[in-house]
Design a protein around this motif. Sequence first.
Motif, short mmCIF file in Angstrom:
data_model
loop_
_atom_site.label_atom_id
_atom_site.label_comp_id
_atom_site.label_asym_id
_atom_site.label_seq_id
_atom_site.Cartn_x
_atom_site.Cartn_y
_atom_site.Cartn_z
N GLY A 33 -4.37 -5.68 -4.00
CA GLY A 33 -5.48 -4.79 -3.92
C GLY A 33 -5.01 -3.53 -3.59
O GLY A 33 -3.94 -2.97 -3.56
N ASN A 34 -5.96 -2.72 -3.56
CA ASN A 34 -5.94 -0.94 -3.65
C ASN A 34 -4.94 -0.57 -2.11
O ASN A 34 -5.55 -1.28 -1.06
CB ASN A 34 -7.42 -0.35 -3.56
CG ASN A 34 -7.30 0.97 -3.81
OD1 ASN A 34 -6.49 1.64 -3.57
ND2 ASN A 34 -8.53 1.76 -4.02
N VAL A 35 -4.31 0.15 -2.14
CA VAL A 35 -3.61 0.49 -1.00
C VAL A 35 -3.94 1.96 -0.54
O VAL A 35 -3.45 2.29 0.45
CB VAL A 35 -2.00 0.30 -1.23
CG1 VAL A 35 -1.44 -0.90 -1.81
CG2 VAL A 35 -1.54 1.43 -2.40
N LYS A 36 -4.62 2.55 -1.17
CA LYS A 36 -5.04 4.16 -0.67
C LYS A 36 -5.60 3.73 0.80
O LYS A 36 -6.42 2.86 0.91
CB LYS A 36 -6.42 4.33 -1.56
CG LYS A 36 -6.64 5.86 -1.16
CD LYS A 36 -7.67 6.43 -2.09
CE LYS A 36 -7.90 7.93 -1.93
NZ LYS A 36 -8.98 8.44 -2.91
N GLY A 37 -4.98 4.68 1.72
CA GLY A 37 -5.37 4.70 2.95
C GLY A 37 -4.88 3.63 3.93
O GLY A 37 -5.17 3.59 4.95
N GLN A 38 -4.13 2.75 3.25
CA GLN A 38 -3.41 1.86 4.07
C GLN A 38 -1.93 2.35 4.52
O GLN A 38 -1.48 3.14 4.00
CB GLN A 38 -3.25 0.48 3.36
CG GLN A 38 -4.57 -0.31 2.82
CD GLN A 38 -4.41 -1.46 2.57
OE1 GLN A 38 -3.46 -2.21 2.27
NE2 GLN A 38 -5.42 -2.57 2.45
N SER A 39 -1.48 1.61 5.57
CA SER A 39 -0.02 1.68 5.96
C SER A 39 0.70 0.53 5.52
O SER A 39 0.46 -0.61 5.67
CB SER A 39 -0.25 1.81 7.64
OG SER A 39 -0.59 0.73 8.16
N ILE A 40 1.75 0.96 4.96
CA ILE A 40 2.85 0.14 3.96
C ILE A 40 4.33 0.23 4.83
O ILE A 40 4.66 1.34 4.87
CB ILE A 40 2.81 0.05 2.73
CG1 ILE A 40 1.41 -0.07 2.19
CG2 ILE A 40 3.72 -0.84 2.31
CD1 ILE A 40 1.30 -0.03 0.61
N LEU A 41 4.79 -0.91 5.27
CA LEU A 41 5.97 -0.65 5.95
C LEU A 41 6.93 -1.38 4.71
O LEU A 41 6.70 -2.38 4.20
CB LEU A 41 6.27 -1.63 7.28
CG LEU A 41 7.94 -1.99 7.47
CD1 LEU A 41 8.45 -0.73 8.16
CD2 LEU A 41 7.90 -2.91 8.72
N ILE A 42 8.15 -0.49 4.30
CA ILE A 42 8.82 -0.81 3.25
C ILE A 42 10.37 -0.88 3.65
O ILE A 42 10.80 0.24 4.00
CB ILE A 42 8.99 0.09 2.18
CG1 ILE A 42 7.25 0.23 1.46
CG2 ILE A 42 9.99 -0.31 0.99
CD1 ILE A 42 7.10 1.02 0.45
N THR A 43 10.64 -2.01 3.86
CA THR A 43 12.01 -2.17 4.48
C THR A 43 13.12 -2.01 3.54
O THR A 43 13.10 -2.34 2.44
CB THR A 43 12.40 -3.65 5.05
OG1 THR A 43 12.42 -4.65 4.16
CG2 THR A 43 11.46 -3.94 6.11
N GLY A 44 14.44 -1.42 3.80
CA GLY A 44 15.34 -0.95 2.76
C GLY A 44 14.87 -0.09 1.77
O GLY A 44 14.87 -0.35 0.78
N GLY A 45 14.26 0.92 2.40
CA GLY A 45 13.67 1.83 1.40
C GLY A 45 14.54 2.41 0.50
O GLY A 45 14.04 3.35 -0.49
N ALA A 46 15.74 2.67 0.75
CA ALA A 46 16.49 3.35 -0.11
C ALA A 46 17.24 2.41 -1.12
O ALA A 46 18.26 2.95 -1.94
CB ALA A 46 17.79 3.80 0.70
N GLY A 47 17.18 0.99 -1.39
CA GLY A 47 17.49 0.15 -2.11
C GLY A 47 16.78 0.24 -3.61
O GLY A 47 15.87 0.89 -3.74
#
Length: 328
Positions: free
Chosen positions: A142-156
């Motif tokens: 679903g729509n992610v606008k306004g949500q908080s998202i943790l992205i692990t390994g963000g430089a991968g």
Amino acid sequence: MRAAWFESFGTANDVLEVGVLDTPVAGPGEVLVRMRTSGVNPSDVKKRAGSFPNLLDTGRVIPNSDGAGTIEAVGDGVDETRIGERVWVYQAQFARRFGTAAEYLSIDASRAPRLPDAASFEVGACLGIPVMTAHRAIFADGNVKGQSILITGGAGRVGYYAIQWASQAGATVIATASNDADRAACEGAGAQRVVNHRDANVATAILAANGGEPVDRIVDVEFGANLPIAVEVLKVGGVIATYSSTQVPEPKLPFFAMMYKDITIRLIIVYAMPEAAKQLAIADIEKALETDSLQHRIAETLPLDDIARSNEIVEKGSIRGAVVLTID
């Protein structure tokens, strides 16, 4: 045609060969692509090493699923106006033996989307596995606008694109990285906060980065290893979208902790994505390429003759960008 292949499993130097094979023809519903580039992904080198024991049962394999080139011929049922079209290729070496590490590739026309003129063939070789995986991880629930998202390994490879998809869609992105260069890459891609995943109190740091609140979603590069922290920092009703669990390939689930939080686990691999999700990703990728709104990192560009070296680079895991073979 010139191509690379392997006929047995083993190390890159031992089993990869480069030589001349018969040029394929476009069958019904297929296009014949003159390949200009071929992307080398971790899944490609794992297959060469033997991760799919039955892969060679019917003969040699030309590796690599991603790449880019130009359509030179079409099979029955494909519009002839596609001849001459620049395309990027995905899923070339899945449930079939012959991938993109060759001068020519015949493939279902739907697996060769248009590559806008603004994008290079090198960029085209980065789109299949990394960008489509990231797109699915961000948008599948679903729509992610306004949500908080943790992205692990963000430089991968995947994380870097996931940050961009999420931040451009209006999410607040918290990424993890362990050094200054990776932190800078995450921030440059659009992450508002970056946490060092090697900190002793990483869960506390993640919550602090989100104003003391649990995050809405997690895009995870190491599901098994990160699961205890993920459960701690994820909100009730949250989603973990994961595409890898290399360190802990058979993780033990904290069932009750996850149940009481009503956590959804989404496992992602491009090959198994619903066709509608693939087409949505392709449409968004085309828009992004036309507007130059995605950043790409190509760490190494090597000739086809150096395919063994390209595999070794990917296996070492010391680079963050894509490894691309050029095919003249």
